[in-house]
Design an enzyme around this catalytic site. Structure first.
Site, PDB file in Angstrom:
ATOM      1  N   SER A 561       0.608  -1.389  -0.303  1.00  0.00           N
ATOM      2  CA  SER A 561      -0.109   0.452   0.353  1.00  0.00           C
ATOM      3  C   SER A 561       0.135   1.074  -0.482  1.00  0.00           C
ATOM      4  O   SER A 561       1.905   1.033   0.687  1.00  0.00           O
ATOM      5  CB  SER A 561      -1.083  -0.226   1.197  1.00  0.00           C
ATOM      6  OG  SER A 561      -1.965   0.978   1.636  1.00  0.00           O
ATOM      7  N   TYR A 574      -2.475  -0.704  10.864  1.00  0.00           N
ATOM      8  CA  TYR A 574      -2.451  -0.387   9.464  1.00  0.00           C
ATOM      9  C   TYR A 574      -1.733  -0.057   8.460  1.00  0.00           C
ATOM     10  O   TYR A 574      -0.579  -1.144   7.714  1.00  0.00           O
ATOM     11  CB  TYR A 574      -3.924   0.151   8.674  1.00  0.00           C
ATOM     12  CG  TYR A 574      -3.737  -0.421   6.940  1.00  0.00           C
ATOM     13  CD1 TYR A 574      -4.324  -2.278   6.378  1.00  0.00           C
ATOM     14  CD2 TYR A 574      -3.294   0.551   5.704  1.00  0.00           C
ATOM     15  CE1 TYR A 574      -4.224  -1.881   4.664  1.00  0.00           C
ATOM     16  CE2 TYR A 574      -3.634   0.518   4.624  1.00  0.00           C
ATOM     17  CZ  TYR A 574      -4.551  -1.350   4.038  1.00  0.00           C
ATOM     18  OH  TYR A 574      -4.794  -1.061   3.210  1.00  0.00           O
TER      19      TYR A 574
END
Length: 684
Positions: A561, A574
């Protein structure tokens, strides 16, 4: 254009005969009909023949798979036939007999149908028929089994002369309904579609009853102690461990896909005393050995042997097999023979475990295994009533390296970029994983859809394989919780059992919880790191075992990501997990490069549409952080990028293909941003 009524009957007969494996194998045999139609040029009646074209399958045949020829022109070829030494030239002449546009290319068996004076003709490869055809005293057995109802034709390679031979035998035997073709199969005929089909089935049924009532018990000899089948769970565990090794060996010349068979027929055969000597004789029917090669490779160790010893022995046997195959080629090759296509086995027999078959795609590998099962049945039938005596190796070579077979291979479409690659995609049932699985299948890969939602994974696998003859030839499902090492190992084992191994792994499974630091609980942190950091590690470790065993290189892709680089608010668990994944890419690229395993990552921006993560609460949380409506989150993300475009699952899937499709062969340890341009996430 309306289908001719006789063609409709032909197709119905083909489907009924071809759907039953006791009659013929997949893509084996052919059938035809001769009938009058109107010549669109003269307006006068003209007799035509519709016959299954080259490469078709009886059970699934459509009108487009038929070659259509004028029978007057086809029969006129008899007058210009230059003799058996030049009979191959007649195949090119079939093109001058074609009627109309389109249709399939005429097969080598066209003459068998066109020259025989019968309205309907079937040519099939039933196990019982080939058993009589491949017996040492085939002619005597044929007469004993059928009387004058069925004639016998000595072995001759398929072609124009065989058509002439059968036509003459039919003329000389008016009571005959068909023939046994020595070493090959059966041909039957009739005045109507129904009569022809009935005659084909009569020959098959009569041969089966003859073998059953006259055959001796246990023609393969007694079961050998130490070759008995392992219990199912142990058998599949051993098969999953051996398959990547075998696939790597069988891919020495060109990469192959595998298929595993542990049917009762195979397990019984490999347990028997006479298996090695019979396997060494090879198969007989041309349709069999064209797919199974001249003979299989046979492991000479029992299932109780240590795995390391078995793997070492397989390597030795593979070297021997290649040397023997090269010698076979050199014995029979002539200056105009096609080059050797590869010396690796297509069939490997492992006592106590089963059979491993290989091909350029899953269907080819599966069909090769099915044909070898047929070959075992043929051996059993021939040995039950006589002695199995296949055609000699010289004749097998003439067919295997026949220029007409070579031409058939040249007509095949160019392989897709990921053909012969096996991909495992975690989180493959939704979002980026689903888009990636779809793209990989579109580019020719076989895909294992690995997801925690077993039902959804199965539905996706069925969707991906919807256009194939069998969906499982394209995609299979594996239920897996990536946080569980045993479940991950089981998913990789399923991939091995389904396709022989794995070449491309996409670490995509993930979830997210958006909270400020002070509200992030231990459980929030643990679950995100368990699924993404630990899960990716477990999947990569299990995949690396398979990739190393195969010794063919491979790819591991991490869907990381931009949050692994960009520090956004309320995202500590995250972002940290994604940063962990990002560094795993670098660490594994450095460690696995010596095995030609490339490890790369993709850094998407928020992919909202189709995302299981965003629809599961992450979208609402991130929308609240940025003060926008959840429905506007994708547009919000797009507006903060340099390109002002929303990132979709398909864009990430395209990056996966770019990394694995063959153009970036020397790239590893790379992260590709797929974020439409987020300057704060630029890699430095």
């Amino acid at each position: 254009m309306t289908t001719h009524p006789e063609v409709e009957k032909l197709l119905q007969r083909c489907h009924e005969l071809g759907s039953d494996p006791r009659n013929t194998n997949y893509a084996g045999g052919n059938a035809s009909v001769k009938a009058d139609d109107v010549d669109p040029v003269t307006g006068q009646p003209v007799e035509l023949m519709w016959v299954k074209g080259s490469g078709g399958d009886l059970g699934t045949l459509t009108e487009k798979g038929l070659a259509v020829l004028r029978t007057d022109r086809l029969r006129a070829l008899v007058d210009v036939y230059p003799g058996v030494d030049r009979e191959d030239e007649m195949v090119a002449a079939f093109d001058y007999c074609l009627h109309g546009k389109g249709g399939a290319a005429p097969s080598i068996d066209t003459a068998m149908h066109g020259l025989v004076d019968a309205a309907h003709v079937d040519h099939l490869h039933p196990d019982a028929g080939i058993a009589l055809a491949a017996a040492a005293d085939s002619q005597r057995l044929t007469a004993e089994c059928f009387g004058d109802r069925v004639a016998w034709v000595p072995w001759r390679r398929p072609g124009f002369q065989l058509g002439l031979d059968i036509a003459e035998i039919k003329r000389a035997n008016p009571a005959a309904i068909g023939v046994i073709l020595g070493g090959h199969g059966i041909t039957a005929w009739g005045d109507t579609a129904e009569e022809c089909q009935a005659h084909s089935l009569e020959i098959i049924d009569t041969a089966e009853r003859f073998i059953e009532t006259r055959g001796r018990a246990e023609p393969f000899g007694p079961v050998v102690e130490g070759r008995t089948p392992l219990p199912e769970a142990q058998r599949r565990e051993r098969a999953a461990a051996l398959f990547p090794v075998l696939r790597g060996l069988a891919s020495t010349d060109r990469r192959q896909i595998g298929h595993y068979t542990d049917s009762e027929v195979i397990l019984d055969f490999v347990s028997r005393e006479r298996m090695p000597e019979l396997a060494a004789l090879g198969t007989s029917c041309p349709d069999h050995f064209l797919r199974t090669k001249v003979r299989p490779m046979v492991l000479d160790l029992g299932p109780d042997a240590p795995l390391d010893a078995v793997i070492a022995r397989l390597g030795e046997l593979h070297e021997q097999y290649r040397a023997e195959y090269r010698a076979y080629y050199e014995r029979f090759a002539t200056p105009d023979s096609p080059p050797m296509r590869g010396a690796d086995p297509a069939i490997v027999l492992v006592p106590g475990v089963g059979m491993f078959s290989f091909g350029a795609d899953k269907q080819t590998a599966r069909v090769a295994g099915e044909f070898y099962v047929n070959a075992v049945n043929v051996m059993r039938g021939a040995e039950a009533v006589s002695r199995y005596q296949p055609i000699d190796e010289g004749e097998k070579f003439r067919i295997e390296y026949w220029e007409l077979e070579e031409a058939k291979l040249r007509r095949r479409p160019k392989p897709k970029p990921l053909a012969t690659r096996v991909a495992l995609v975690t989180g493959g049932a939704s979002g980026i994983g689903l888009a990636t699985a779809r793209r990989l299948v579109a580019e020719g890969a076989c895909v294992v859809v690995a997801d925690r939602d077993a039902d959804r994974a199965r539905a996706v696998a069925e969707e991906l394989g919807a256009g194939a003859y069998r969906a499982a030839d394209v995609a299979v499902a594996a239920a897996v919780d990536v946080t569980d090492s045993a479940a991950v190992d089981a998913a990789l084992a399923e991939a091995c059992l389904a396709f022989g191994g794995v070449d491309l792994v996409v670490n995509n499974a993930g979830l997210s919880i958006s909270k400020p630091l002070l509200e992030t609980t231990d459980a929030d942190w643990d679950i995100q790191h368990d699924v993404m950091a630990r899960g990716s590690f477990l999947v990569s470790r299990a995949a690396a075992r398979v990739l190393v065993a195969q010794a063919m290189g491979g790819d591991i892709i991490y869907i990381a990501s931009k949050n692994g680089v960009f520090a956004g608010p309320n995202n500590v668990a995250y972002g940290a997990a994604k940063a962990d994944q990002a560094h795993q890419v670098r660490l594994l690229a450095a460690e696995l490069g010596g095995h030609r395993i490339r490890v790369n990552g993709i850094n998407p921006d928020g992919v909202v549409r189709g995302s299981g993560i965003f629809s599961g609460g992450w979208g609402a949380q991130r929308a609240a952080v940025y003060g926008v409506e959840e429905s506007e989150l994708g547009s919000f993300y797009a507006q903060r990028t340099l390109l002002k475009q929303e990132v979709l699952p398909e864009h990430v899937a395209a990056a996966v293909f770019a990394l694995t499709g063959g153009d970036l062969t020397h790239t590893t340890g790379l992260h590709i941003p797929v974020d439409a341009g987020v300057a704060a996430a630029f890699l430095r």
